[in-house]
Structures are given as structure tokens and as C-alpha cells.
Design a protein around this motif. Structure first.
Motif, PDB file in Angstrom:
ATOM      1  N   ASP A 134       0.828  -1.209   0.000  1.00  0.00           N
ATOM      2  CA  ASP A 134       0.000   0.000   0.000  1.00  0.00           C
ATOM      3  C   ASP A 134       0.860   1.257   0.000  1.00  0.00           C
ATOM      4  O   ASP A 134       0.579   2.219  -0.709  1.00  0.00           O
ATOM      5  N   LYS A 135       1.919   1.222   0.776  1.00  0.00           N
ATOM      6  CA  LYS A 135       2.786   2.407   0.868  1.00  0.00           C
ATOM      7  C   LYS A 135       3.505   2.652  -0.452  1.00  0.00           C
ATOM      8  O   LYS A 135       3.612   3.805  -0.901  1.00  0.00           O
ATOM      9  N   ASP A 137       2.466   1.962  -3.362  1.00  0.00           N
ATOM     10  CA  ASP A 137       1.492   2.412  -4.354  1.00  0.00           C
ATOM     11  C   ASP A 137       0.757   3.681  -3.922  1.00  0.00           C
ATOM     12  O   ASP A 137      -0.221   4.085  -4.568  1.00  0.00           O
ATOM     13  N   ASP A 138       1.222   4.288  -2.842  1.00  0.00           N
ATOM     14  CA  ASP A 138       0.618   5.529  -2.340  1.00  0.00           C
ATOM     15  C   ASP A 138      -0.875   5.376  -2.060  1.00  0.00           C
ATOM     16  O   ASP A 138      -1.668   6.287  -2.304  1.00  0.00           O
ATOM     17  N   ARG A 139      -1.247   4.205  -1.548  1.00  0.00           N
ATOM     18  CA  ARG A 139      -2.635   3.994  -1.144  1.00  0.00           C
ATOM     19  C   ARG A 139      -2.758   4.294   0.350  1.00  0.00           C
ATOM     20  O   ARG A 139      -2.059   3.690   1.165  1.00  0.00           O
ATOM     21  N   PRO A 140      -3.617   5.204   0.751  1.00  0.00           N
ATOM     22  CA  PRO A 140      -3.772   5.541   2.176  1.00  0.00           C
ATOM     23  C   PRO A 140      -4.596   4.475   2.903  1.00  0.00           C
ATOM     24  O   PRO A 140      -5.786   4.653   3.170  1.00  0.00           O
TER      25      PRO A 140
END
Length: 687
Positions: A134-135, A137-140
Motif C-alpha cells: 500500500d505504501k 502504491d501511495d494507497r492511504p
């Protein structure tokens, strides 16, 4: 018990109540079925439901949760169909593991849940891998994983927290502190008062909650999750609670003082929350009964569906077929694979000399460059990074330093530190993170600095990676690179040939190239394979052999051996450095021999072995691994079972001594099998 509703609506509070009540009622029913023999085992979470329910409902539906034995509220909180959940516990085919595992030992990506394995600790590292994906891929997003107070004594707990802190991964590590690890009380597990004392030592925030107060758990996790989505980092959340039944029902509770049960019975999470809702007028008696009747009906309907499903009928084809994820060759790479397969028949030359020119088919594939074994591995790794933007490399000192063997030298400049990651000395956590990355659709490479060190990550490989697809259909797209082998006077802990540890483990694939062409091709193939691949690379070959290697991307087929020399008198079946020993002896003695390079050790090429045995009738099995328990024994047994009528002499095995690898060169020379190879060949020819 103090419930602070803050600004939560009545609907939210009742939603929490409904989900808190549901796992309690399911458990009460399961305990009846357990006594009736309709459920084989049960780990009760009665008294701890508020932790699972509050934390699950505080997350977004697509955020992953990694639960343990007593987290039924996670599964019901994610609205898993009860008929499938009950079928799972009954060992039915409609359960999530098709009857292959029990309890909560399963995952479901549909509901963003990754269940446990019995070893408890490994799942903490998997959570880190999910959060890393997630980090990157810049997914919060936030990931939650659980540990009991007993399980927190395992090394995996330390490794997972340490890696998450170093990499600032948005994981909430929830410690369910119920005072006991099975029957062992906390005072015999650790020498501190509370787990929140550990947080600052790892460089992370630590928060403590009343684990029996569902509203406090929900509010705390909700606030933490909102913060972590914007400011990624790990948090340790300690939930104080108590287990009102045995570790599992058969273990009983005689080891727990009665006064503790009396004390904690007053803190029952369901009764207290229900009582507060009634007092506040948020819930009335009619609604209370309606909730119970609705849940009871859902349970009975789910059981009716699950009970109607027959027990599994064993299917040999299905059981074997589900051990591995299928490999689908893309159309754009099919011709490349064919050309690479054709190149496999090219002969290789002895150690310390150059390989002959490649076949015209391989040369037609692309231009070639003379590459050392180590350079071919680096080239395959670099091209795979370009081909698979979702591929992440992890290992000790592999970033700016380029690894101890310089295979990833310059990779940071091309791919960045997000994808080329230095790791702490946490082999188990890093392998587990690889599985977490796979769950999120990424690929991972884990470099063991030396193959010997893989023992520190052994459990993750053989119990988590290898069994994941068989258990619940989740592939583990992880390649573990293993610098292996002796001959460099490096002693017992930097020289072992430990491939046989893994050839005994279904679910893994094991490859071991002997030359630069296959070193590149097999590595590229390993990254295209969705299964966990153990990639062995011999350290002595790194800079001692070279060959013309195609500059373009290509793959060497996994599972196919290569006949590197042809003859009519005997067959030497080997791999790795053994190929070079056999070729050197064949040249010296002018042997009329087949030399078969296995290349893949799991699954090994039965047809190629059968073909050479039937042709020559005299077989020698050679490997650097110690003789006892080595792969040669397995292949020899197979030959005896399937090709006995074609044998003209007893099968010969040659391997290293059944000792640790010694340090002094003279002792190491005696340990290795080269000087015993000549005697075995002569014995076989003279039989």
C-alpha cells in the motif's frame, strides 16, 4: 465499565451491538456442536469479542485484517457467509480450504482477511508486506494484525515490529493481553508490566485500551487508522482482556484461579455493553430480542446449508493440482520460451573454462555478450525488474552497497530504494513480507546473504509460502535467492548445500543453474512463476565460469533437465557444481557418458532421467550436498522403482561427507565429493 459515546449516532452504537452479539451467539452454538462431535476443535473467544469487533468495524472494508484463533468477530464483522464459515469448521468442500485446514486457518481476499497458521507469529510479518504494498502504491490504507501475549514471545513478533518501524509501515499491531499463553501465566512469559512498554523501544507509538469495552476499542482504532492513513507508521495497541474458557476446549481452565473468573465475569464485553445501551434508551427489550432472533435464524440457516454439504471425496488430481498455482505463459513470451528451451541442449564446458558458442537458435534470439555466472544473474534480475514494475527486491545490504556479492550493484540508481530495499537482519520477517506483497498483487525477491542463513526464515518458507495456495488459493509470488556451496574455505555456516531441506516441501519450486545461460534464464522464469521459488546459485561459480549469454530477456523452462554431454556407456545425473566436476572427469578419462544437468530439483525431470537410464543402464548420481538425505537418494529410489529392468549395474551415489562443512582447505577438499567421483565411475564401469 465506562462507555463514552462521544458523537456516535444511535445507529452506529446499535451496529456495534449487533456485531458484538453475533460471535457470542455463534460460539454458544458451536460449543454445543463440539459436544455433539459435529465440530472437531474449538478455540473460544468468549470474553474477548470486543477487540475483534471494535477493531474490524473501525476499518474500511478493503483494508486487510490478519486474525488469530479468538477473532471470530473479524470474520462476522466482514459479513462472511455463515454457511461457508460453518463448512470451514466442519471440513467441508464449501469451506474456504476445501477441507484441508480447520478453524481460522484460511484467508479470503474477497473479504480482505488473511487467516493464521498455527505458528502464530509469522502473520505479523505478512501484515507488514501488505502495508508495504500500500505504501509503495501511495494507497492511504491501514493493516491490522493480532498477537496474543504468549505469541508475542516469539522471534517473529520482534522481527515484524522492527521491520515495520524501520520502514514506517501503516500497521496496527494489536496485542490481546489476556494474561495467559495457553496455561502459562504472563509472569512466566515476560518481565515487564505491559506491552505498551515495548513500543518506544521499537520507535513506535504504543496505546493501551480496555479490551472488553467495544466502544473504546472502536473509537481508538478508528482514530489511529485515520491518522496512519495520512502519516504512515506502525502503532502497538495493547488490549487488556481475559479468556473465559480454555485455550481450546480440551485444555480446560483448572490452571486459572477461580477469583480471576469472578473478577472478569463482571467485565463481560457483551453483557456490559448491552446493559449500557438499555440504560441509555438506545436499545429496548423488543429490539434486544429482535436482534437475537435474527442472529439465531441466520445461524440455523447457515448450519442447515453447511450440514447438507457432504464430506469431501478425495480426488488425487485435485489435491495434487491445487498444491501449485498454475503458470500461464503469455503469448508474447511463448516464442522466447521456445528458443530458450532449445538453448538448453547446448553443451557446457568444465569449470574454469569458457562455454562453447551457443546454438544458432539461441544466437538468433538476440545478440550475446560473454558473461560470468554472477553477471548473468545480475542481468536476469535487472531485466526482470524492468519487465515487472511490481517486483520488489529485499535483502541485507542489497541497496547502495549492492549486496555482498555485488549482484544488485547500481540497482538503486535505476529502480530506487522503494523497490531495492535494505532490510534489517530479520530473515523471517522479510520472507513473510514477501507473502504480504503477493497478497496485494506484487512480486518479491528475498536475497539470503548466504543460503545458510535461510534457517532463520525456514518456517515462513515451508509453512507459509509453500502451503498458502493449497490451503486457500493464495499464491506466494516470491523468489528466494540462495548463494550456496563450498569450495571457498568459508566454514560450516557459509558453505552448506541445503537444497534438500526444500525439495521435501510440496508447494515450493527449487532451481539450481550450473551455467550463466541457465542462471539468467531460470531466474527470469522464476519471476514469471506465481509459486515460491528457491533459487540456488553457487558462490564458487560466480566468477570462475563464463559463456555467451543473450542480451535480451528470455526464460529457461522450470522442471526441464538438460543433457549437456552425450554418451553410450553410463549416465551421470547431477546439478550445480557437480556438472562441472562430471564434465572435467569425462574429458580427462574420455568417458562415453551422458551427463544430465537436472537444473530444477523440484519438480525434477522424471522423463529425462528415465530416458538416459533406459539408454545406458549404468547410473551415477552426483551432488555436493551430504550423501545421506540428499536428492540423489530420492532419484535413485525412483529409478529402482521405475527403471529397474533397464539397469546393468547397481546405482551409485556420490556426495559430500556426512559432516558439517569444514573450514581448512585440506579438510574441505576431503569433505567434497570430487576425489570420490573417479572411484565411483571406475567401479560402475567395471561392474
Amino acid at each position: 465499565m465506562n462507555f463514552d459515546r462521544k458523537d456516535y449516532s444511535n445507529d452506529t452504537l446499535l451496529h456495534l451491538y449487533q456485531h458484538l452479539l453475533k460471535p457470542r451467539m455463534i460460539e454458544e452454538k458451536m460449543l454445543i456442536l463440539l459436544r455433539q462431535g459435529k465440530v472437531s476443535k474449538w478455540f473460544s473467544g468468549i470474553g474477548q469479542e470486543a477487540i475483534s469487533v471494535g477493531s474490524t468495524l473501525a476499518l474500511e472494508p478493503d483494508e486487510y485484517i490478519l486474525p488469530l484463533h479468538r477473532n471470530l468477530g473479524v470474520f462476522t464483522g466482514r459479513d462472511i457467509p455463515l454457511d461457508r464459515l460453518f463448512a470451514q469448521w466442519q471440513g467441508k468442500t464449501t469451506g474456504y480450504t476445501k477441507g484441508r485446514d480447520r478453524s481460522f486457518h484460511f484467508g479470503t481476499n474477497e473479504h480482505h482477511i488473511v487467516g493464521m497458521i498455527s505458528h502464530l507469529g509469522p502473520q505479523l510479518a505478512v501484515a507488514g508486506g501488505i502495508a508495504l504494498a500500500d505504501k509503495l502504491d501511495d494507497r492511504p490504507k491501514v493493516t491490522i494484525t493480532y498477537s496474543g501475549d504468549g505469541g508475542a514471545s516469539e522471534g517473529d513478533f520482534h522481527e515484524a515490529l522492527n521491520v515495520a518501524a524501520v520502514w514506517q509501515l501503516p500497521v496496527i499491531f494489536i496485542i490481546e493481553n489476556n494474561g495467559y499463553g495457553l496455561s502459562t501465566p504472563s509472569r512466566e512469559q515476560f518481565r515487564f508490566n505491559y506491552f505498551i512498554d515495548k513500543g518506544p523501544a521499537y520507535g513506535m507509538d504504543a496505546v493501551q485500551v480496555d479490551g472488553n469495552n467495544v466502544l473504546e476499542v472502536y473509537d481508538t482504532v478508528r482514530r489511529l487508522a485515520e491518522d496512519l492513513r495520512q502519516n504512515p507508521r506502525p502503532v502497538l495497541l495493547e488490549a487488556l482482556t481475559f479468556r473465559m474458557r480454555g485455550h481450546e476446549e480440551a485444555s480446560g481452565t483448572k490452571y486459572v484461579p477461580q477469583e480471576l473468573f469472578e473478577e472478569w465475569a463482571q467485565k463481560d464485553p457483551v453483557e456490559n455493553y448491552e446493559k449500557w445501551l438499555l440504560q441509555e434508551g438506545i436499545l429496548d427489550e423488543e429490539a434486544r430480542m429482535r436482534f437475537r432472533e435474527t442472529i439465531k435464524r441466520e445461524i440455523e440457516e447457515g448450519l442447515k446449508v453447511a450440514d447438507a454439504v457432504p464430506m469431501p471425496t478425495a480426488s488425487l488430481e485435485e489435491e495434487i493440482g491445487d498444491m501449485y498455482a498454475s503458470v500461464e505463459a503469455s503469448s508474447e513470451n511463448l516464442e522466447v520460451r521456445r528458443n530458450a528451451a532449445a538453448s538448453a541442449e547446448t553443451a557446457v564446458s568444465p569449470l574454469h573454462s569458457e562455454f562453447p558458442a551457443l546454438s544458432s537458435q539461441l544466437s538468433a534470439l538476440s545478440s550475446t555478450t560473454d558473461k560470468r555466472y554472477v553477471d548473468a544473474i545480475s542481468d536476469g534480475l535487472r531485466l526482470s525488474m524492468e519487465r515487472h514494475p511490481e517486483l520488489v527486491l529485499m535483502g541485507q545490504d542489497i541497496a547502495d552497497y549492492g549486496g555482498v556479492f555485488k549482484i544488485t550493484d547500481g540497482f538503486v540508481g535505476q529502480f530506487g530504494k522503494g523497490r531495492v530495499r535494505n532490510t534489517p537482519l530479520c530473515e523471517s520477517a522479510i520472507v513473510g513480507a514477501g507473502l504480504g506483497l503477493s497478497i496485494k498483487g506484487k512480486k518479491a525477491m528475498v536475497e539470503m546473504q548466504f543460503a545458510d542463513f535461510v534457517s532463520c526464515g525456514f518456517n515462513q518458507i515451508v509453512n507459509n509460502l509453500a502451503k498458502s495456495h493449497y490451503r486457500w488459493g493464495q499464491n506466494a509470488d516470491v523468489v528466494v535467492r540462495m548463494p550456496t556451496g563450498a569450495g571457498t574455505a568459508a566454514g560450516p555456516f557459509h558453505s552448506q548445500s541445503n537444497e534438500a531441506w526444500f525439495t521435501h516441501t510440496p508447494g515450493l519450486k527449487v532451481v539450481y543453474p550450473s551455467n550463466p545461460v541457465d542462471a539468467k534464464g531460470l531466474l527470469c522464469a522464476a519471476f514469471e512463476d506465481p509459486n515460491p521459488v528457491m533459487y540456488f546459485e553457487h558462490k564458487l561459480l560466480y566468477r570462475s565460469i563464463s559463456a555467451p549469454v543473450p542480451d535480451a530477456y528470455y526464460t529457461t523452462p522450470i522442471g526441464k533437465a538438460a543433457l549437456v554431454r552425450e554418451g553410450e556407456t553410463l549416465s551421470i545425473i547431477t546439478y550445480g557444481a557437480g556438472v562441472h566436476w562430471a564434465l572435467a572427469l569425462a574429458e580427462e578419462l574420455n568417458l562415453d557418458a551422458d551427463i544430465l544437468d537436472l537444473r530444477t530439483l523440484l519438480p525434477w525431470d522424471e522423463e529425462a532421467v528415465r530416458k538416459t537410464v533406459e539408454k545406458n543402464g549404468r547410473v551415477l548420481l552426483l551432488h555436493e550436498d551430504t550423501l545421506t538425505g540428499g536428492l540423489g537418494g530420492e532419484i535413485g529410489a525412483w529409478i529402482a522403482e521405475h527403471c529397474f529392468q533397464h539397469l546393468d549395474a547397481p546405482i551409485q551415489r556420490v556426495g559430500s561427507l556426512d559432516t558439517a562443512v569444514p573450514f581448512a582447505p585440506s579438510l574441505e577438499k576431503q569433505f567434497l565429493p570430487q576425489h570420490r567421483l573417479r572411484l565411483a565411475v571406475e567401479k560402475l564401469l567395471n561392474y
